[in-house]
Scaffold this motif. Sequence first.
Motif, mmCIF file in Angstrom:
data_model
loop_
_atom_site.group_PDB
_atom_site.id
_atom_site.type_symbol
_atom_site.label_atom_id
_atom_site.label_comp_id
_atom_site.label_asym_id
_atom_site.label_seq_id
_atom_site.Cartn_x
_atom_site.Cartn_y
_atom_site.Cartn_z
ATOM 1 N N ASP A 151 1.127 -1.753 0.058
ATOM 2 C CA ASP A 151 0.106 -0.010 0.049
ATOM 3 C C ASP A 151 1.164 1.053 0.391
ATOM 4 N N LEU A 152 0.973 1.980 -1.003
ATOM 5 C CA LEU A 152 1.663 3.214 -0.934
ATOM 6 C C LEU A 152 0.808 4.370 -0.714
ATOM 7 N N HIS A 153 -0.260 4.217 -0.995
ATOM 8 C CA HIS A 153 -1.055 5.338 -0.116
ATOM 9 C C HIS A 153 -0.646 6.085 0.693
ATOM 10 N N GLY A 154 -0.489 7.290 0.226
ATOM 11 C CA GLY A 154 0.011 8.555 1.388
ATOM 12 C C GLY A 154 1.275 8.408 1.475
ATOM 13 N N MET A 155 1.864 7.585 0.659
ATOM 14 C CA MET A 155 3.311 7.859 1.096
ATOM 15 C C MET A 155 4.128 9.243 -0.384
ATOM 16 N N THR A 156 5.061 9.659 -0.364
ATOM 17 C CA THR A 156 5.459 11.040 -0.983
ATOM 18 C C THR A 156 6.444 9.984 -2.147
ATOM 19 N N LEU A 157 6.388 10.660 -3.373
ATOM 20 C CA LEU A 157 7.251 10.396 -4.545
ATOM 21 C C LEU A 157 8.191 9.463 -4.288
ATOM 22 N N ALA A 158 8.803 10.747 -2.996
ATOM 23 C CA ALA A 158 10.162 9.609 -3.238
ATOM 24 C C ALA A 158 10.088 8.629 -2.167
ATOM 25 N N GLN A 159 9.416 8.639 -1.149
ATOM 26 C CA GLN A 159 9.367 7.056 -0.449
ATOM 27 C C GLN A 159 8.666 6.449 -1.084
ATOM 28 N N ALA A 160 7.590 6.286 -2.251
ATOM 29 C CA ALA A 160 7.564 5.231 -2.902
ATOM 30 C C ALA A 160 8.279 4.573 -3.962
ATOM 31 N N HIS A 161 9.289 5.566 -4.279
ATOM 32 C CA HIS A 161 9.742 4.619 -5.540
ATOM 33 C C HIS A 161 9.986 3.163 -4.637
ATOM 34 N N PRO A 162 11.549 3.326 -3.769
ATOM 35 C CA PRO A 162 12.528 2.889 -3.174
ATOM 36 C C PRO A 162 10.974 1.655 -2.847
ATOM 37 N N ALA A 163 10.364 2.353 -1.678
ATOM 38 C CA ALA A 163 9.002 0.964 -1.263
ATOM 39 C C ALA A 163 9.189 -0.032 -2.317
ATOM 40 N N LEU A 164 8.467 0.432 -3.907
ATOM 41 C CA LEU A 164 8.034 -0.531 -4.668
ATOM 42 C C LEU A 164 9.122 -1.282 -5.441
ATOM 43 N N VAL A 165 10.132 -0.631 -5.593
ATOM 44 C CA VAL A 165 11.509 -1.439 -6.302
ATOM 45 C C VAL A 165 11.880 -2.607 -5.070
ATOM 46 N N ALA A 166 11.897 -2.485 -3.624
ATOM 47 C CA ALA A 166 12.360 -3.370 -2.878
ATOM 48 C C ALA A 166 11.340 -4.410 -3.055
ATOM 49 N N PHE A 167 9.708 -4.212 -3.026
ATOM 50 C CA PHE A 167 8.728 -5.587 -2.764
ATOM 51 C C PHE A 167 8.697 -6.102 -3.951
ATOM 52 N N VAL A 168 9.149 -5.821 -5.471
ATOM 53 C CA VAL A 168 8.811 -6.410 -6.173
ATOM 54 C C VAL A 168 10.346 -6.931 -6.039
ATOM 55 N N MET A 169 11.137 -7.185 -6.276
ATOM 56 C CA MET A 169 12.781 -7.465 -6.057
ATOM 57 C C MET A 169 12.490 -9.061 -5.375
ATOM 58 N N ARG A 170 11.531 -8.107 -3.748
ATOM 59 C CA ARG A 170 11.563 -9.017 -3.080
ATOM 60 C C ARG A 170 10.539 -10.983 -3.455
ATOM 61 N N ASN A 171 9.465 -10.124 -4.257
ATOM 62 C CA ASN A 171 8.386 -10.994 -4.231
ATOM 63 C C ASN A 171 9.051 -11.711 -5.854
ATOM 64 N N HIS A 172 9.466 -11.490 -6.484
ATOM 65 C CA HIS A 172 10.293 -11.880 -7.640
ATOM 66 C C HIS A 172 10.803 -12.341 -6.722
ATOM 67 N N ALA A 173 11.817 -12.696 -6.492
ATOM 68 C CA ALA A 173 13.199 -13.938 -5.333
ATOM 69 C C ALA A 173 11.919 -14.497 -5.167
ATOM 70 N N ALA A 174 11.101 -14.271 -4.092
ATOM 71 C CA ALA A 174 10.612 -15.789 -3.596
ATOM 72 C C ALA A 174 9.392 -16.238 -4.361
ATOM 73 N N GLY A 175 9.177 -16.306 -6.268
ATOM 74 C CA GLY A 175 8.682 -17.033 -7.200
ATOM 75 C C GLY A 175 7.305 -16.498 -7.000
ATOM 76 N N HIS A 176 7.598 -15.487 -6.420
ATOM 77 C CA HIS A 176 5.487 -15.114 -6.574
ATOM 78 C C HIS A 176 5.232 -14.331 -7.725
ATOM 79 N N ARG A 177 3.683 -14.925 -8.621
ATOM 80 C CA ARG A 177 3.478 -14.457 -10.288
ATOM 81 C C ARG A 177 2.383 -13.274 -9.788
ATOM 82 N N LEU A 178 1.568 -12.565 -8.795
ATOM 83 C CA LEU A 178 1.038 -12.066 -8.485
ATOM 84 C C LEU A 178 0.773 -11.264 -7.797
ATOM 85 N N VAL A 179 1.180 -9.342 -7.975
ATOM 86 C CA VAL A 179 1.215 -9.277 -6.734
ATOM 87 C C VAL A 179 0.643 -7.887 -6.680
ATOM 88 N N LEU A 180 -0.380 -6.965 -5.454
ATOM 89 C CA LEU A 180 -1.459 -5.862 -5.812
ATOM 90 C C LEU A 180 -0.414 -4.745 -5.115
#
Length: 208
Positions: A116-145
Amino acid sequence: MTRRRRKLSEEERDLWDQVRRTADPMHPERKPIVNEAEWLPEPVRKTPKVPLEDVPTPPQLEHFTIGMKAKKGKHKLGQHLTPAIEDEVAGAPLNMHKKTHTQMKRGKLVPDARIDLHGMTLAQAHPALVAFVMRNHAAGHRLVLVITGKGKVKETDSPIPERTGALRHQVPMWLQMSPIAHMVLQVRQAHLRHGGGGAYYVYLRRAR
């Protein structure tokens, strides 16, 4: 371009003869040119002036003062200058299996993880999104929200269209950028049960 020549008048001919008689030839050995002054360049004709009453009157602009609102035309007020983000995401090429894509769009697939990026600034949301995608990709997850929120509608009298929801517009762009672009297979707007226009399904590639 050669100018047309005209004949001399009697007064011009007499004047020319007087000048010729008083002038010394530069090359007396040469034979004089017969009727050398018979022709002179015809004066350039000037474009006739158009009477003022024949000049077309320019169209008159309607009176306008600061603060007046423009009249409503056929255009839609508040229309974006570029396609809406929903149309851009929906119009992206289909890269995943069609049947799985249909199930995902209908909200029949359960996301493996969400952020949930709602309420974050752009500077906060970008690194959070990158880390989230990398972590789930490494875990083998396919669909994330990815939840962004729809953004607040601002009351403004500005004639320039303004987009609402900075995160909603930035997230699809971030997902196409390094270092996570190669991990993302498909991005689509979420089904209503998962947030609708305020969230995105992100379908990840298989981890190698």
